[in-house]
Design a protein around this motif. Sequence first.
Motif, mmCIF file in Angstrom:
data_model
loop_
_atom_site.group_PDB
_atom_site.id
_atom_site.type_symbol
_atom_site.label_atom_id
_atom_site.label_comp_id
_atom_site.label_asym_id
_atom_site.label_seq_id
_atom_site.Cartn_x
_atom_site.Cartn_y
_atom_site.Cartn_z
ATOM 1 N N LEU A 104 42.485 18.518 -28.826
ATOM 2 C CA LEU A 104 42.128 17.754 -30.017
ATOM 3 C C LEU A 104 43.281 17.638 -31.006
ATOM 4 O O LEU A 104 43.277 16.746 -31.858
ATOM 5 C CB LEU A 104 40.938 18.405 -30.725
ATOM 6 C CG LEU A 104 39.579 18.308 -30.026
ATOM 7 C CD1 LEU A 104 38.594 19.268 -30.665
ATOM 8 C CD2 LEU A 104 39.049 16.889 -30.090
ATOM 9 N N LEU A 105 44.267 18.531 -30.908
ATOM 10 C CA LEU A 105 45.301 18.599 -31.935
ATOM 11 C C LEU A 105 46.341 17.483 -31.819
ATOM 12 O O LEU A 105 46.664 16.821 -32.806
ATOM 13 C CB LEU A 105 45.998 19.959 -31.883
ATOM 14 C CG LEU A 105 45.174 21.158 -32.367
ATOM 15 C CD1 LEU A 105 45.923 22.458 -32.118
ATOM 16 C CD2 LEU A 105 44.849 21.020 -33.849
ATOM 17 N N VAL A 106 46.892 17.273 -30.614
ATOM 18 C CA VAL A 106 48.041 16.370 -30.486
ATOM 19 C C VAL A 106 47.671 14.901 -30.712
ATOM 20 O O VAL A 106 48.305 14.224 -31.531
ATOM 21 C CB VAL A 106 48.730 16.560 -29.122
ATOM 22 C CG1 VAL A 106 49.882 15.576 -28.973
ATOM 23 C CG2 VAL A 106 49.250 17.994 -28.998
ATOM 24 N N PRO A 107 46.646 14.342 -30.028
ATOM 25 C CA PRO A 107 46.313 12.935 -30.287
ATOM 26 C C PRO A 107 45.914 12.680 -31.736
ATOM 27 O O PRO A 107 46.280 11.660 -32.325
ATOM 28 C CB PRO A 107 45.147 12.656 -29.329
ATOM 29 C CG PRO A 107 45.287 13.677 -28.256
ATOM 30 C CD PRO A 107 45.808 14.903 -28.945
ATOM 31 N N GLY A 108 45.170 13.626 -32.328
ATOM 32 C CA GLY A 108 44.746 13.443 -33.706
ATOM 33 C C GLY A 108 45.910 13.427 -34.676
ATOM 34 O O GLY A 108 45.955 12.619 -35.611
ATOM 35 N N SER A 109 46.886 14.321 -34.475
ATOM 36 C CA SER A 109 48.016 14.386 -35.394
ATOM 37 C C SER A 109 48.904 13.150 -35.258
ATOM 38 O O SER A 109 49.355 12.588 -36.261
ATOM 39 C CB SER A 109 48.828 15.659 -35.148
ATOM 40 O OG SER A 109 49.426 15.643 -33.867
ATOM 41 N N LEU A 110 49.149 12.709 -34.040
ATOM 42 C CA LEU A 110 49.950 11.498 -33.854
ATOM 43 C C LEU A 110 49.209 10.264 -34.369
ATOM 44 O O LEU A 110 49.809 9.371 -34.970
ATOM 45 C CB LEU A 110 50.290 11.319 -32.376
ATOM 46 C CG LEU A 110 51.681 11.773 -31.932
ATOM 47 C CD1 LEU A 110 51.852 11.576 -30.435
ATOM 48 C CD2 LEU A 110 52.776 11.050 -32.693
ATOM 49 N N GLY A 111 47.900 10.206 -34.119
ATOM 50 C CA GLY A 111 47.118 9.088 -34.620
ATOM 51 C C GLY A 111 47.162 9.006 -36.131
ATOM 52 O O GLY A 111 47.190 7.916 -36.721
ATOM 53 N N LEU A 112 47.180 10.160 -36.788
ATOM 54 C CA LEU A 112 47.270 10.194 -38.244
ATOM 55 C C LEU A 112 48.594 9.614 -38.720
ATOM 56 O O LEU A 112 48.645 8.849 -39.693
ATOM 57 C CB LEU A 112 47.123 11.642 -38.709
ATOM 58 C CG LEU A 112 46.733 11.882 -40.168
ATOM 59 C CD1 LEU A 112 45.402 11.231 -40.488
ATOM 60 C CD2 LEU A 112 46.669 13.387 -40.441
ATOM 61 N N ILE A 113 49.687 9.959 -38.036
ATOM 62 C CA ILE A 113 51.002 9.423 -38.403
ATOM 63 C C ILE A 113 51.021 7.903 -38.241
ATOM 64 O O ILE A 113 51.510 7.162 -39.095
ATOM 65 C CB ILE A 113 52.095 10.079 -37.548
ATOM 66 C CG1 ILE A 113 52.275 11.546 -37.965
ATOM 67 C CG2 ILE A 113 53.431 9.332 -37.681
ATOM 68 C CD1 ILE A 113 53.239 12.320 -37.087
ATOM 69 N N ILE A 114 50.473 7.425 -37.118
ATOM 70 C CA ILE A 114 50.464 5.985 -36.857
ATOM 71 C C ILE A 114 49.643 5.251 -37.916
ATOM 72 O O ILE A 114 49.978 4.151 -38.352
ATOM 73 C CB ILE A 114 49.889 5.698 -35.454
ATOM 74 C CG1 ILE A 114 50.801 6.331 -34.375
ATOM 75 C CG2 ILE A 114 49.755 4.207 -35.212
ATOM 76 C CD1 ILE A 114 52.220 5.834 -34.404
ATOM 77 N N ALA A 115 48.542 5.859 -38.359
ATOM 78 C CA ALA A 115 47.672 5.209 -39.331
ATOM 79 C C ALA A 115 48.292 5.152 -40.722
ATOM 80 O O ALA A 115 48.057 4.214 -41.476
ATOM 81 C CB ALA A 115 46.324 5.934 -39.390
ATOM 82 N N VAL A 116 49.093 6.154 -41.065
ATOM 83 C CA VAL A 116 49.605 6.263 -42.435
ATOM 84 C C VAL A 116 50.962 5.583 -42.601
ATOM 85 O O VAL A 116 51.230 4.949 -43.619
ATOM 86 C CB VAL A 116 49.687 7.746 -42.848
ATOM 87 C CG1 VAL A 116 50.404 7.906 -44.187
ATOM 88 C CG2 VAL A 116 48.289 8.348 -42.914
ATOM 89 N N PHE A 117 51.838 5.702 -41.592
ATOM 90 C CA PHE A 117 53.188 5.150 -41.700
ATOM 91 C C PHE A 117 53.281 3.837 -40.932
ATOM 92 O O PHE A 117 52.559 3.602 -39.970
ATOM 93 C CB PHE A 117 54.221 6.130 -41.144
ATOM 94 C CG PHE A 117 54.333 7.413 -41.923
ATOM 95 C CD1 PHE A 117 55.185 7.504 -43.010
ATOM 96 C CD2 PHE A 117 53.589 8.518 -41.578
ATOM 97 C CE1 PHE A 117 55.292 8.670 -43.730
ATOM 98 C CE2 PHE A 117 53.679 9.697 -42.295
ATOM 99 C CZ PHE A 117 54.538 9.772 -43.376
ATOM 100 N N SER A 118 54.232 3.002 -41.321
ATOM 101 C CA SER A 118 54.462 1.748 -40.618
ATOM 102 C C SER A 118 55.943 1.410 -40.659
ATOM 103 O O SER A 118 56.689 1.904 -41.508
ATOM 104 C CB SER A 118 53.645 0.604 -41.245
ATOM 105 O OG SER A 118 54.033 0.406 -42.594
ATOM 106 N N GLY A 119 56.373 0.550 -39.715
ATOM 107 C CA GLY A 119 57.752 0.084 -39.695
ATOM 108 C C GLY A 119 58.749 1.206 -39.460
ATOM 109 O O GLY A 119 58.464 2.184 -38.762
ATOM 110 N N GLU A 381 42.932 2.464 -32.738
ATOM 111 C CA GLU A 381 42.878 3.118 -31.427
ATOM 112 C C GLU A 381 44.119 3.969 -31.174
ATOM 113 O O GLU A 381 44.449 4.282 -30.037
ATOM 114 C CB GLU A 381 42.717 2.062 -30.334
ATOM 115 C CG GLU A 381 41.395 1.320 -30.434
ATOM 116 C CD GLU A 381 41.331 0.083 -29.542
ATOM 117 O OE1 GLU A 381 40.210 -0.269 -29.121
ATOM 118 O OE2 GLU A 381 42.377 -0.523 -29.274
ATOM 119 N N SER A 382 44.788 4.385 -32.252
ATOM 120 C CA SER A 382 46.010 5.171 -32.092
ATOM 121 C C SER A 382 45.732 6.539 -31.478
ATOM 122 O O SER A 382 46.572 7.094 -30.766
ATOM 123 C CB SER A 382 46.716 5.332 -33.440
ATOM 124 O OG SER A 382 45.854 5.923 -34.398
#
Length: 446
Positions: A104-119, A381-382
């Motif tokens: 649960l840790l790795v996909p959730g943490s990366l998904g959070l980065i993708i959702a918050v940061f851009s470019g 879907e990140s």
Amino acid sequence: MLAAAVLASFVSFLDGSITNIALPSIGRDLGGGVVTQEWVVDGYLLTLSAFILLSGAVSDRFGRLKVLRIALVAFAATSVLCALAPTAGVLVAARLLQGVAGALLVPGSLGLIIAVFSGPAQARAIGSWTGWTSVSSLFGPVVGGLLVDALGWRSVFVIGLLPAAAAMVLLGRVRDDPQQEATGRIDLPSAALAAAGLGLLTVGLIEVGGASHAVLPIGAAIALIAAGLVVLAGFVLQDSRARHPLVPQRLFAERNFSAGNLATLFVYGALGLASLVPALYLQQVLRLPATAAALVSLPSTILMILLSSRFGALSGRLGPRRFMTAGPLVCAVGALLWLLTGLGTAPVVLVAAGTVVVGLGLAMTVAPLTSAVLGAVPEAESGIGSAVNNAVARVAGLVTTACSGLILGGAVAQGGFERAAVVVAVLLVIGGAVSFAGIRDGAARA
């Protein structure tokens, strides 16, 4: 938020690397021989691999921050259970539970980065995530060796509570995003088939790699691998027909997502061997102590810390293709340097030099690869996009690790080490070629 996401993943990666060095001590204390030692490691890998696709969908469905918090608490609780385990059976059971939390840790943490940061900021953030999580994998054996020598093997599981607690404190300062939309219901038949297929495949690969001390006969292990592949084929069929698919098939229509995952298969397959065989060679052929052998990886660790975010930022500005092409080729040069150990002159220095070059290539490759794959995934879907990429990486590493006995010829010796170096280099060259042919710079997120 970035620090919390890094620490959450750091916990999972650290546990995967730090435990290996404690295995002899665990065996002496709890008994059970080589089989127990293997399953202390493999039990974690089994449930981690089996549930990683489901965890990505759960993260997208119920909220990344909420799932991360639950996963951190679960991981901390199972770490305490591991540290207090009175018997080998309890320890293996705790490791199985810990693998579910780790998934649960790795996909959730990366998904959070993708959702918050851009470019470019997103690419740099992924670079920071890559650098520091790679540090946990590379530096874990050194820390583990020091802890085992000073405090005993139980301290190896306790140390993970520190980054977990720090991540929880930081997550407490981050507000949930009320705009994150649910992606629909999770298709339970697809989830069950994915977990069963990945689980069967993982057990089969573990048993094939176990060779002489495997629990199952080789025929049964191969049958499990075949069954896992059949079940995964059933998962693909079921998921393609589901109203709310676990892995939306449209993700693979994105060129960078498909090509990036194919490159991941070869690159992480190579890294599975590259992280295992040199450590065995240094200890069993060159007779270095475990801690000294682990210290050989320190220069590579430093390079990952210093350069991953820089290459991530460059990838954000220039595109990932050139870095995903050149990085694996640089890694391949490092692996081929290991062939020079056969000359008999300063073999430890040559292994270290090759490891440094591999580290440089990794710093060039991993953050751009992650950015290319996840940059092609819709933000909503990140989590599942990250889970797919992590599942590919885990299975690739398991396959090559399972084949290590065949490549080495049944024992760690000079000839086997050289064969492994060639296999690593070939896989990396293929990974670079796939990136060159398949990745496109400037591909927009769907």
